[in-house]
Scaffold this motif. Sequence first.
Motif, PDB file in Angstrom:
ATOM      1  N   LEU A   1       0.724  -3.590   8.051  1.00 57.68           N
ATOM      2  CA  LEU A   1      -0.740  -3.115   8.285  1.00 57.68           C
ATOM      3  C   LEU A   1      -1.353  -4.256   8.724  1.00 57.68           C
ATOM      4  O   LEU A   1      -2.316  -4.083   9.918  1.00 57.68           O
TER       5      LEU A   1
ATOM      6  N   ARG B   1     -10.913   8.737   6.950  1.00 62.86           N
ATOM      7  CA  ARG B   1     -11.633   7.664   6.247  1.00 62.86           C
ATOM      8  C   ARG B   1     -12.909   7.809   6.714  1.00 62.86           C
ATOM      9  O   ARG B   1     -13.212   7.928   7.721  1.00 62.86           O
TER      10      ARG B   1
ATOM     11  N   GLU C   1      -5.494   9.786   7.748  1.00 59.11           N
ATOM     12  CA  GLU C   1      -4.413   9.116   7.310  1.00 59.11           C
ATOM     13  C   GLU C   1      -3.745   9.866   6.121  1.00 59.11           C
ATOM     14  O   GLU C   1      -4.348  10.998   5.735  1.00 59.11           O
ATOM     15  N   LEU C   2      -2.662   9.283   5.594  1.00 60.25           N
ATOM     16  CA  LEU C   2      -1.872   9.843   4.481  1.00 60.25           C
ATOM     17  C   LEU C   2      -2.534   9.135   3.277  1.00 60.25           C
ATOM     18  O   LEU C   2      -2.655   7.920   3.297  1.00 60.25           O
TER      19      LEU C   2
ATOM     20  N   GLY D   1      -3.725   7.022   0.000  1.00 58.61           N
ATOM     21  CA  GLY D   1      -3.178   6.115  -0.934  1.00 58.61           C
ATOM     22  C   GLY D   1      -4.020   5.049  -1.218  1.00 58.61           C
ATOM     23  O   GLY D   1      -5.165   5.091  -1.188  1.00 58.61           O
ATOM     24  N   GLY D   2      -2.952   4.128  -1.581  1.00 56.70           N
ATOM     25  CA  GLY D   2      -4.097   2.538  -1.649  1.00 56.70           C
ATOM     26  C   GLY D   2      -2.990   1.806  -2.243  1.00 56.70           C
ATOM     27  O   GLY D   2      -1.944   1.729  -2.351  1.00 56.70           O
ATOM     28  N   LYS D   3      -3.727   0.431  -2.710  1.00 54.97           N
ATOM     29  CA  LYS D   3      -2.840  -0.657  -3.301  1.00 54.97           C
ATOM     30  C   LYS D   3      -2.238  -0.573  -4.537  1.00 54.97           C
ATOM     31  O   LYS D   3      -2.884   0.067  -5.231  1.00 54.97           O
TER      32      LYS D   3
ATOM     33  N   GLU E   1      -8.787   9.522  -5.772  1.00 53.26           N
ATOM     34  CA  GLU E   1      -9.324   9.760  -4.420  1.00 53.26           C
ATOM     35  C   GLU E   1      -9.569  11.152  -4.297  1.00 53.26           C
ATOM     36  O   GLU E   1     -10.639  11.499  -3.336  1.00 53.26           O
TER      37      GLU E   1
ATOM     38  N   GLN F   1      -0.884   3.283  12.249  1.00 52.66           N
ATOM     39  CA  GLN F   1       0.325   2.641  11.375  1.00 52.66           C
ATOM     40  C   GLN F   1       0.767   3.786  10.599  1.00 52.66           C
ATOM     41  O   GLN F   1       1.939   3.730   9.952  1.00 52.66           O
ATOM     42  N   ASP F   2       0.070   4.732  10.517  1.00 53.84           N
ATOM     43  CA  ASP F   2       0.798   5.927   9.847  1.00 53.84           C
ATOM     44  C   ASP F   2       1.598   6.883  10.538  1.00 53.84           C
ATOM     45  O   ASP F   2       2.391   8.062  10.164  1.00 53.84           O
TER      46      ASP F   2
ATOM     47  N   ALA G   1       1.088   5.389   0.218  1.00 59.15           N
ATOM     48  CA  ALA G   1       0.524   6.504   0.800  1.00 59.15           C
ATOM     49  C   ALA G   1       1.451   7.726   0.498  1.00 59.15           C
ATOM     50  O   ALA G   1       2.684   7.972   0.316  1.00 59.15           O
TER      51      ALA G   1
ATOM     52  N   GLU H   1      -3.631   6.901  -7.298  1.00 62.95           N
ATOM     53  CA  GLU H   1      -4.629   6.802  -6.101  1.00 62.95           C
ATOM     54  C   GLU H   1      -4.925   8.345  -5.795  1.00 62.95           C
ATOM     55  O   GLU H   1      -6.197   8.599  -5.214  1.00 62.95           O
TER      56      GLU H   1
ATOM     57  N   LEU I   1     -11.788   1.869  10.959  1.00 63.63           N
ATOM     58  CA  LEU I   1     -10.934   2.817  10.260  1.00 63.63           C
ATOM     59  C   LEU I   1     -11.619   4.359  10.146  1.00 63.63           C
ATOM     60  O   LEU I   1     -11.161   5.260  10.358  1.00 63.63           O
TER      61      LEU I   1
ATOM     62  N   VAL J   1       0.796  -1.301   0.020  1.00 64.92           N
ATOM     63  CA  VAL J   1       0.037  -0.033   0.004  1.00 64.92           C
ATOM     64  C   VAL J   1       0.951   1.282   0.067  1.00 64.92           C
ATOM     65  O   VAL J   1       1.834   1.127   0.961  1.00 64.92           O
TER      66      VAL J   1
HETATM   67  O1  CDP Z   1      -7.902   2.447  -2.420  1.00 65.20           O
HETATM   68  P1  CDP Z   1      -7.546   0.780  -2.255  1.00 65.20           P
HETATM   69  O2  CDP Z   1      -8.596  -0.020  -2.173  1.00 65.20           O
HETATM   70  O3  CDP Z   1      -6.247   0.418  -2.973  1.00 65.20           O
HETATM   71  O4  CDP Z   1      -6.743   0.846  -0.848  1.00 65.20           O
HETATM   72  P2  CDP Z   1      -7.160   1.443   0.625  1.00 65.20           P
HETATM   73  O5  CDP Z   1      -8.505   0.706   1.043  1.00 65.20           O
HETATM   74  O6  CDP Z   1      -7.064   2.823   0.584  1.00 65.20           O
HETATM   75  O7  CDP Z   1      -5.964   1.072   1.548  1.00 65.20           O
HETATM   76  C1  CDP Z   1      -5.841  -0.401   1.715  1.00 65.20           C
HETATM   77  C2  CDP Z   1      -5.459  -0.792   3.084  1.00 65.20           C
HETATM   78  O8  CDP Z   1      -4.361   0.273   3.364  1.00 65.20           O
HETATM   79  C3  CDP Z   1      -6.750  -0.395   4.347  1.00 65.20           C
HETATM   80  O9  CDP Z   1      -6.582  -1.581   5.037  1.00 65.20           O
HETATM   81  C4  CDP Z   1      -6.023   1.043   4.723  1.00 65.20           C
HETATM   82  O10 CDP Z   1      -6.692   0.888   5.995  1.00 65.20           O
HETATM   83  C5  CDP Z   1      -4.758   0.742   4.625  1.00 65.20           C
HETATM   84  N1  CDP Z   1      -3.988   2.200   4.895  1.00 65.20           N
HETATM   85  C6  CDP Z   1      -3.224   2.744   5.882  1.00 65.20           C
HETATM   86  O11 CDP Z   1      -3.067   1.929   6.677  1.00 65.20           O
HETATM   87  N2  CDP Z   1      -2.686   3.886   5.946  1.00 65.20           N
HETATM   88  C7  CDP Z   1      -2.844   4.519   4.795  1.00 65.20           C
HETATM   89  N3  CDP Z   1      -2.139   5.834   4.825  1.00 65.20           N
HETATM   90  C8  CDP Z   1      -3.398   4.479   3.725  1.00 65.20           C
HETATM   91  C9  CDP Z   1      -4.100   2.949   3.630  1.00 65.20           C
END
Ligand code: CDP
Length: 133
Positions: free
Chosen positions: A75, A24, A35-36, A38-40, A58, A118-119, A10, A54, A30, A8
């Motif tokens: 995570l 979020r 958070e910062l 971002g995504g996968k 977003e 985690q951030d 961010a 991302e 959550l 992931v």
């Molecule tokens: O947008 P996408 O579905 O690709 O990803 P997301 O749902 O935004 O993030 C994937 C995972 O990373 C989730 O479990 C988020 O909670 C985690 N995450 C995080 O812990 N810290 C961040 N800054 C961004 C995502």
Amino acid sequence: MNERRVVVVAGAVFDRGRLLAARRSAPEDLAGRWELPGGKLEPGESPEQALVRELREELGVETEPLARIPGEWVLKPGYVLQVWTARLLSGEPQPLEDHDALRWLAPHETDAVDWLDQDRPAVAEAARLLRES
Ligand code: CDP
């Protein structure tokens, strides 16, 4: 094991001396935490490409990744978080997907929101960079 892990990415997005924080809206455990954004990573993408995509999806903005914040944070089993600093190139961030509020934090405000646990290490380093810039 290693090749199966999900990365992931961010962004610590900077603009005019401030750091962008995103609240979020889901999932329930959550929601309300900051958070910062971002995504996968998707197959075939570099982390920088994934970050730019991302943040476009977003937030509706164009950004330029600057540098990786050293470190990697687990995570959940199989998921790791990597963070890049990034510069806002164009657009005003909007909470289009995954978030219900955004805030630009000045250097003295970077602890003002309830960051996801985690951030926090990456936010601390981003805040340090912000104060030095
Ligand atoms: O947008 P996408 O579905 O690709 O990803 P997301 O749902 O935004 O993030 C994937 C995972 O990373 C989730 O479990 C988020 O909670 C985690 N995450 C995080 O812990 N810290 C961040 N800054 C961004 C995502």
